[in-house]
Structures are given as C-alpha cells and as structure tokens.
Design an enzyme around this catalytic site. Structure first.
Site, PDB file in Angstrom:
ATOM      1  N   CYS A   2       0.824  -1.223   0.000  1.00 45.89           N
ATOM      2  CA  CYS A   2       0.000   0.000   0.000  1.00 45.89           C
ATOM      3  C   CYS A   2       0.854   1.268   0.000  1.00 45.89           C
ATOM      4  CB  CYS A   2      -0.881   0.036   1.231  1.00 45.89           C
ATOM      5  SG  CYS A   2      -1.963  -1.380   1.357  1.00 45.89           S
ATOM      6  N   ARG A  27       5.345   0.459  -5.940  1.00 42.17           N
ATOM      7  CA  ARG A  27       5.297  -0.398  -4.753  1.00 42.17           C
ATOM      8  C   ARG A  27       4.417  -1.623  -4.973  1.00 42.17           C
ATOM      9  NH1 ARG A  27       6.668   2.576   0.004  1.00 42.17           N
ATOM     10  NH2 ARG A  27       5.228   1.372   1.269  1.00 42.17           N
ATOM     11  N   TRP A  73      -2.809  -2.718  -1.730  1.00 37.33           N
ATOM     12  CA  TRP A  73      -2.359  -4.072  -2.064  1.00 37.33           C
ATOM     13  C   TRP A  73      -3.095  -4.975  -1.093  1.00 37.33           C
ATOM     14  CZ3 TRP A  73       0.176  -8.319   0.029  1.00 37.33           C
ATOM     15  CH2 TRP A  73       0.802  -9.183  -0.878  1.00 37.33           C
ATOM     16  N   ASN A  99      -1.686   1.589   5.705  1.00 37.37           N
ATOM     17  CA  ASN A  99      -0.774   0.570   5.193  1.00 37.37           C
ATOM     18  C   ASN A  99      -0.374  -0.288   6.383  1.00 37.37           C
ATOM     19  OD1 ASN A  99       1.310  -0.937   4.097  1.00 37.37           O
ATOM     20  ND2 ASN A  99       2.753   0.760   3.982  1.00 37.37           N
ATOM     21  N   GLY A 100      -0.556  -1.605   6.284  1.00 32.67           N
ATOM     22  CA  GLY A 100      -0.227  -2.481   7.399  1.00 32.67           C
ATOM     23  C   GLY A 100      -1.383  -3.416   7.676  1.00 32.67           C
ATOM     24  N   GLU A 485      19.094 -16.018  -8.720  1.00 29.80           N
ATOM     25  CA  GLU A 485      18.636 -14.655  -8.994  1.00 29.80           C
ATOM     26  C   GLU A 485      18.143 -14.529 -10.447  1.00 29.80           C
ATOM     27  OE1 GLU A 485      17.730 -12.221  -7.381  1.00 29.80           O
ATOM     28  OE2 GLU A 485      17.895 -10.499  -8.708  1.00 29.80           O
ATOM     29  N   LYS A 489      14.363 -13.432 -11.491  1.00 24.15           N
ATOM     30  CA  LYS A 489      14.058 -12.286 -12.384  1.00 24.15           C
ATOM     31  C   LYS A 489      13.071 -12.712 -13.460  1.00 24.15           C
ATOM     32  CE  LYS A 489      14.979  -9.636 -10.584  1.00 24.15           C
ATOM     33  NZ  LYS A 489      15.544  -9.589  -9.297  1.00 24.15           N
ATOM     34  N   GLU A 492       9.530 -13.405 -11.979  1.00 26.44           N
ATOM     35  CA  GLU A 492       8.860 -12.193 -11.509  1.00 26.44           C
ATOM     36  C   GLU A 492       8.197 -11.416 -12.631  1.00 26.44           C
ATOM     37  OE1 GLU A 492      11.087 -10.216  -7.753  1.00 26.44           O
ATOM     38  OE2 GLU A 492      12.286 -10.303  -9.560  1.00 26.44           O
ATOM     39  N   HIS A 508      20.152 -34.666  -9.216  1.00 27.26           N
ATOM     40  CA  HIS A 508      19.284 -35.205  -8.170  1.00 27.26           C
ATOM     41  C   HIS A 508      17.833 -34.753  -8.352  1.00 27.26           C
ATOM     42  CE1 HIS A 508      22.797 -36.738  -6.143  1.00 27.26           C
ATOM     43  NE2 HIS A 508      23.368 -35.564  -6.377  1.00 27.26           N
ATOM     44  N   LYS A 607       6.955  -3.914  -4.351  1.00 26.01           N
ATOM     45  CA  LYS A 607       8.370  -3.539  -4.257  1.00 26.01           C
ATOM     46  C   LYS A 607       8.877  -3.693  -2.831  1.00 26.01           C
ATOM     47  CE  LYS A 607      12.223  -1.826  -5.812  1.00 26.01           C
ATOM     48  NZ  LYS A 607      13.036  -2.821  -6.529  1.00 26.01           N
TER      49      LYS A 607
HETATM   50  C1  G6P Z   1       9.976  -7.932  -2.642  1.00 26.84           C
HETATM   51  C2  G6P Z   1      10.553  -7.295  -3.895  1.00 26.84           C
HETATM   52  C3  G6P Z   1      11.908  -7.911  -4.203  1.00 26.84           C
HETATM   53  C4  G6P Z   1      12.832  -7.798  -3.002  1.00 26.84           C
HETATM   54  C5  G6P Z   1      12.201  -8.379  -1.744  1.00 26.84           C
HETATM   55  C6  G6P Z   1      12.999  -8.005  -0.511  1.00 26.84           C
HETATM   56  O1  G6P Z   1       9.654  -9.253  -2.894  1.00 26.84           O
HETATM   57  O2  G6P Z   1       9.675  -7.457  -4.987  1.00 26.84           O
HETATM   58  O3  G6P Z   1      12.488  -7.258  -5.308  1.00 26.84           O
HETATM   59  O4  G6P Z   1      14.023  -8.461  -3.269  1.00 26.84           O
HETATM   60  O5  G6P Z   1      10.886  -7.847  -1.546  1.00 26.84           O
HETATM   61  O6  G6P Z   1      12.937  -6.616  -0.340  1.00 26.84           O
HETATM   62  P1  G6P Z   1      14.018  -5.732   0.330  1.00 26.84           P
HETATM   63  O7  G6P Z   1      13.517  -4.319   0.158  1.00 26.84           O
HETATM   64  O8  G6P Z   1      14.048  -6.143   1.774  1.00 26.84           O
HETATM   65  O9  G6P Z   1      15.306  -5.951  -0.337  1.00 26.84           O
END
Ligand code: G6P
Length: 612
Positions: A2, A27, A73, A99-100, A485, A489, A492, A508, A607
């Site tokens: 949010c 966000r 959100w 937010n929360g 990673e 990517k 996502e 395995h 985000k």
């Molecule tokens: C969310 C974001 C990711 C990020 C993760 C951890 O899932 O979409 O991109 O890596 O949170 O966030 P932080 O701000 O703690 O790195």
C-alpha cells in the site's frame, strides 16, 4: 505494498495526490482512492490503476486543499471498489488510509457490530476508523486523543492518515512498523509512504518513528507525540534524492534504466570507500564494528527475495576472504524459529527498501539476544538502518522497477567491500592478494559497461526463447546464487516458471525435466570447477537441453557446446557474480517485454513487503 499520500496547505490537493499515487505505483497495488475535504468529505475509489481512478473521478468535484490518497495491495478482503481505501467512519465525518495489518480487527469488529456499527468493507482498516470515532464519541475527547487511545488498543502494523470534516485544515498521521514521511513546505505538509511523492515539493522531511502520531495543519503547525502521550521534538532531515532519479530518462521502462545505470550505481557504492592507491577500504558506518566483525564467531545474514540472493554471495565472500562461518537465512523463517544466537554473532540484514516486515522482525529478535546487527540498505532513512547498530548504505539511488537489479549488484558490492576489509583486518588474505583484488575491484564498473554491450545479442536470445514454459538456471560456487537470482528475475516479470539450481545438484532431480524444449542457462564463468561445469553442460546436452552459456571471454569449450553464449570480461572469481547477473537481468527483461508483460509492475508483486 500500500502507498499513502496526504496533503494539507493552500494548493489544490487532488493533483498533488494523484501525482503522488503515480510515484508510488512501483510499490505494487490493485486499487486506488482519494478523499478530499472541502466542506464535505468526499471519497472516490476504484479497483485498478491510478489512471482508472482518474477516469472514474473525471466529472466529479475534486476541489479542496486537504486530502488523502491511497494505493491498496489487498490483504484483508479481495481487491474491489468497496475494499479500496479511503474508508469512512460510521458518521462519515472521518476518513482513513492505512498501510499495514490490524491483527485484532475481528474481535473489535464483532464488538462494535453488536453495538450497531455497520461495516461496508471486509477490511481491517475500516474497523480502525470506526474504533477511533467510537472512542471519541464515548469519551467526549478530541480526535488526536481518540487516535492515541485507539492505537493503544490495536495490535499489528500501521501507517495511517486521517482527515476529519470537523478539522478542515489538518491531517493526523501515525506509524508503527510501516513507513511514513512528512515533507515540510511553506504552510503546507506532504505525507507519504516514502519520499518519492514529496521530493519535487520540498527537501525537508521528517521520518516518523514507530508509535508516533503527528498532527499537521495548513497554518504550518506541526506537533508530534508518542501514543503514550510523550511530546517529541521533530527531527528534520534533508533529502538527497533528485527528481530526475524518479523519471524514466528516455528508457522504455524503469527496469531497463536501472540495468543500464549499474556502471554508475556500482561506482557510487564504492565511492569514498575504495582507495586503491592507499590500499584502503573505508566503510564509515562500520568503523565502530570492524573489531566485532574481525572477532565474530559467526555471521548470520538475514534477508528476503533478491536481497537473500545477495546474502548467499556474501556467504562465499566472507568464508573465502575472511574465514568466518556464515549462515544465510530467510528472515521469515529465522524469526519464527528459536535460533541459537550469541553476543559473538554478527547479523547482517540486507534490504533494498529497508522496510521489509520480516527482515525488521528478524533484526528485533536477534537484537534481543545480544547480537550485533549491521544493515545493508538502499533507501536512506528507512526503518532498518534506523534500528541496526551500524551498516552501509548501497547508494544505488532510487530503484523503481519492482524486479530488483541495480540494488542487487550494489548489495553484492557492499558485501565484497566488507569481506575484503574484514579479511585484511584478520590477516586471512595475503597483502599481495588483497592489493590484487582491490585493483580488480576498481575495474568492475567498466567491465559492467562492457557486459551491457551484449544487449542486442541477448535480445536475440530472448526472441528465441520467449515462448518457453520453463527455464533452468544452473551455476556453481559464487555463481550458484546468480542462477537463483536469474531464475527469480524471469519468474517475476515474465511469469515463466524458472528454477535455479546448483549445477551438480541437477542430477538429483531437475535433470528429469530436461528435453529438447528446455532452455538451460548455464553460468560457466567460474575459473574453479570449470571442468566440472563442462561435464554438467555435457549432461544437459546429452538429453537435448538447449544450452545458453554465460562464459568468460576467450572460452572455447563451452562456446562449442552451447547453442548460444554470452561472453563476460575476465575478472577475479569473487567478483564474477556482479558481471554474471547482468545478462540474466537483460534476458528476463527482453523476454517479459516480448510477452507483453508489465515489466515495472508485475502482477501480485510489491516492491517493498511491509506485511508478514
Ligand atoms: C519484494 C521485492 C523484491 C525484493 C524483496 C525483498 O519481494 O519485490 O524485489 O528483493 O521484496 O525486499 P528488500 O527491500 O528487503 O530488499
């Protein structure tokens, strides 16, 4: 998650709120809404994007110089027009954005329902605003007092802003566990979840602390109290952010801009810290903790998502260079175990946003057991750097694309500097090796620039594989976390299922998936275990897998075995994850664009994850 904006002052609030909500779109959200006060307290809200809200509100009266805006959100209640914020109190004289999560909303709701309250939405937020009004009316106290009392009754996390019909020139805001920033203008205030909606109006900001309530008025008055009624002196800070950092600057997407920024962002991470001529690494925020690191019996790295992958690279770095045992933990798992932690442990919390709820909770837990907590964060002034003992900012600049790119390489760079510094202090690397590594480290930004010149070639590979249903990413040693990673990517932003695996572990399990339609991205840029990687590539080829090899320049063996290869400049192995992650970012980006996906705001993702 949010996003919150608020304005009180002399200007028309609506355009400021809408612009602010656009800035917070990164966000992640599913609905949006605004409340405006101009005699009447009106709200308009709808499911969808901020631009949908603008269309929805096109013909409505949007005048008023006090207002609040929200991107939601969904947590409690599906995304729909009713559950979108703002929410009214029973009398409709108050409106709130939040937010929360209010964890004890259910019993509060039942109790108020039994006394005749009617709730329109399924949200926890609506319960909070009803509670505030209920307390105000029953106890005949003023609004600020009622907010204070209500916040003592609720459990959970909140950043809230409240507007009241009976207080035509003021907003009340409060936070606990979710971020809130107040921008100070000339007899006007801007409130937001982060500084991005504020920076174009003022550089003077206050980061509200947990359990603080602020009352801001269009007369320029501002007061802050804790929920226990202690008066606080506002601490005003200067924003370092520039407006251009929040624009796409000619790129199609923020993600692409951020990928291309990496030669600069990595240099910024090293700036003032790496002094090759003097053979020195200086990390200002760690000076008081260097000794602690040198004598640490163990390092525990806690993080989530991409930051957790950076932590895994950190494990290899600290173990090789500083000979300290490292454990890398998902913050969400760590916090709910009963881990063995002692005062000799150093916990490193990594977070781009500095607001991830699980990482924050893991820090609190480790802190209570006496560990030293160091942070690696990107967002200046965010919650994590304010709760850790020391740490280093990554200085990558604002990252707007939801899929983290430049923040990751800067996190790895900070970990590299920390591990080298600690190894040098401990004497676990020889002087000559230390200087050799420092010299090479300085060349990394230029080498990253070189990797970016492969973009067209990577785009062609993306075109070849854009319709794949699955992808495998395999790597060993330092490049195993890069495989994870790279897969993340792709998942996502393109919604293709992808898995990262240690190359040798493939046998395995994942090997069963390999056939002529399976693209396998192979990280083959390790100098150590090179022969082993060649064998792993052979194993995939023997099962007709389609190999995309990431190799060091001059490599001929893998080149021959792979259907496609991308060459990276040669570097020292501990620095190879930074170079190797870049083609994987570009590959995911191009595939997602070709599939018509919303690269900067992928579905369901946020985000910064400010709820558990
Ligand atoms: C969310 C974001 C990711 C990020 C993760 C951890 O899932 O979409 O991109 O890596 O949170 O966030 P932080 O701000 O703690 O790195």
């Amino acid at each position: 998650m949010c996003g919150i904006v608020g304005y009180v002052g002399k200007r028309e609030a609506y355009p400021i709120l809408i612009k602010g909500l656009h800035r917070l779109e990164y966000r992640g959200y599913d609905s949006a809404g605004v409340a405006l006060l101009n005699g009447d307290l009106k709200t308009f809200k709808c499911v969808g994007k901020v631009s949908d809200l603008e269309t929805f509100a096109k013909d409505m009266d949007k005048t008023g110089s006090v207002g609040i805006g929200h991107t939601r959100w969904a947590t409690h209640g599906e995304p729909n027009n009713v559950n979108a914020h703002p929410h009214y109190s029973e009398s409709k004289n108050l409106a709130i954005i939040h937010n929360g999560i209010i964890e004890n909303y259910a019993p509060l709701k039942e109790e108020m329902k039994s006394r005749g309250h009617v709730f329109l939405s399924d949200t926890d937020t609506e319960v909070l605003i009803h509670l505030i009004e209920d307390i105000q009316e029953n106890e005949k106290i003023d609004l600020e007092e009622a907010v204070r009392e209500a916040l003592q009754e609720v459990h959970g996390a909140y950043a809230i802003v409240i507007v009241s019909k009976h207080h035509p020139n003021q907003l009340i805001c409060a936070r606990k566990g979710s971020p809130l920033v107040i921008g100070i203008g000339e007899k006007e205030f801007f409130i937001a979840s982060d500084a991005t909606p504020i920076v174009e109006y003022t550089k003077n900001v206050i980061y509200l602390d947990d359990e603080e309530i602020a009352v801001v008025k269009g007369t320029g008055e501002l007061s802050i109290k804790t929920i226990k009624n202690q008066v606080k002196t506002p601490y005003i800070q200067k924003l370092e952010m520039q407006l251009e950092m929040l624009e796409k600057g000619g790129y199609d997407h923020f993600m692409l801009k951020e990928i291309y920024e990496q030669p600069r962002s990595i240099k910024d991470t090293m700036r003032g810290r790496l002094h090759v001529d003097k053979g020195l690494i200086k990390l200002g925020g760690l000076v008081d903790y260097e000794n602690k690191l040198t004598h640490a019996e163990r390092i525990i790295i806690v993080a989530c998502g991409t930051s957790w992958h950076a932590g895994l690279v950190g494990e290899y770095l600290f173990e090789e260079l500083a000979r300290i045992p490292v454990e890398v933990e998902y913050a969400s798992e760590f916090r709910y175990r009963n881990p063995v932690i002692s005062e000799k442990d150093v916990v490193i919390a990594i977070s781009q946003s500095g607001e991830t709820a699980d990482t924050l909770a893991a820090i609190e837990m480790a802190k209570s057991k006496g560990a030293t907590i160091l942070g690696i964060c990107n967002v200046i002034g965010s919650s994590i750097p304010r709760t850790t003992h020391g740490g280093s900012y990554t200085h990558a600049g604002p990252e707007i694309g939801v899929a983290s790119t430049k923040a990751f390489t800067s996190q790895v760079m900070v970990l590299t500097l920390m591990a080298l510094l600690t190894g040098h202090n401990k004497g676990t690397i020889t002087e000559s090796r230390y200087h050799q590594l420092l010299n090479e480290l300085e060349l990394i930004p230029e080498k990253v620039k070189k990797v970016l010149t492969s973009d067209e070639q990577i785009k062609a590979i993306a075109a070849e594989f854009k319709d794949a249903h699955n992808f495998l990413y395999l790597g060993r040693g330092y490049n195993f976390p890069v495989a994870l990673e790279g897969a993340l990517k792709l998942k996502e932003i393109s919604y293709i299922h992808a898995e990262g695996y240690p190359a040798a572990e493939m046998k395995h399990g994942p090997i069963a998936l390999i056939d002529e339609s399976m693209p396998v991205v192979f990280l083959c840029n390790n100098q150590s275990a090179y022969e082993k990687i060649v064998s792993n590539v052979q194993e995939v080829k023997a099962r007709k897998g389609r190999v995309i090899g990431i190799v060091e320049e001059g490599d001929e063996i893998i080149q021959k075995l792979s259907e496609f290869t991308i060459s990276l400049p040669r570097t020292e192995e501990p620095f190879s994850p930074i170079l190797a992650s870049i083609p994987l970012q570009l590959l995911a980006y191009h595939i997602a664009v070709m599939r018509g996906c919303n690269v900067d705001q992928p579905r369901n993702l946020a985000k910064s994850v400010t709820v558990e």
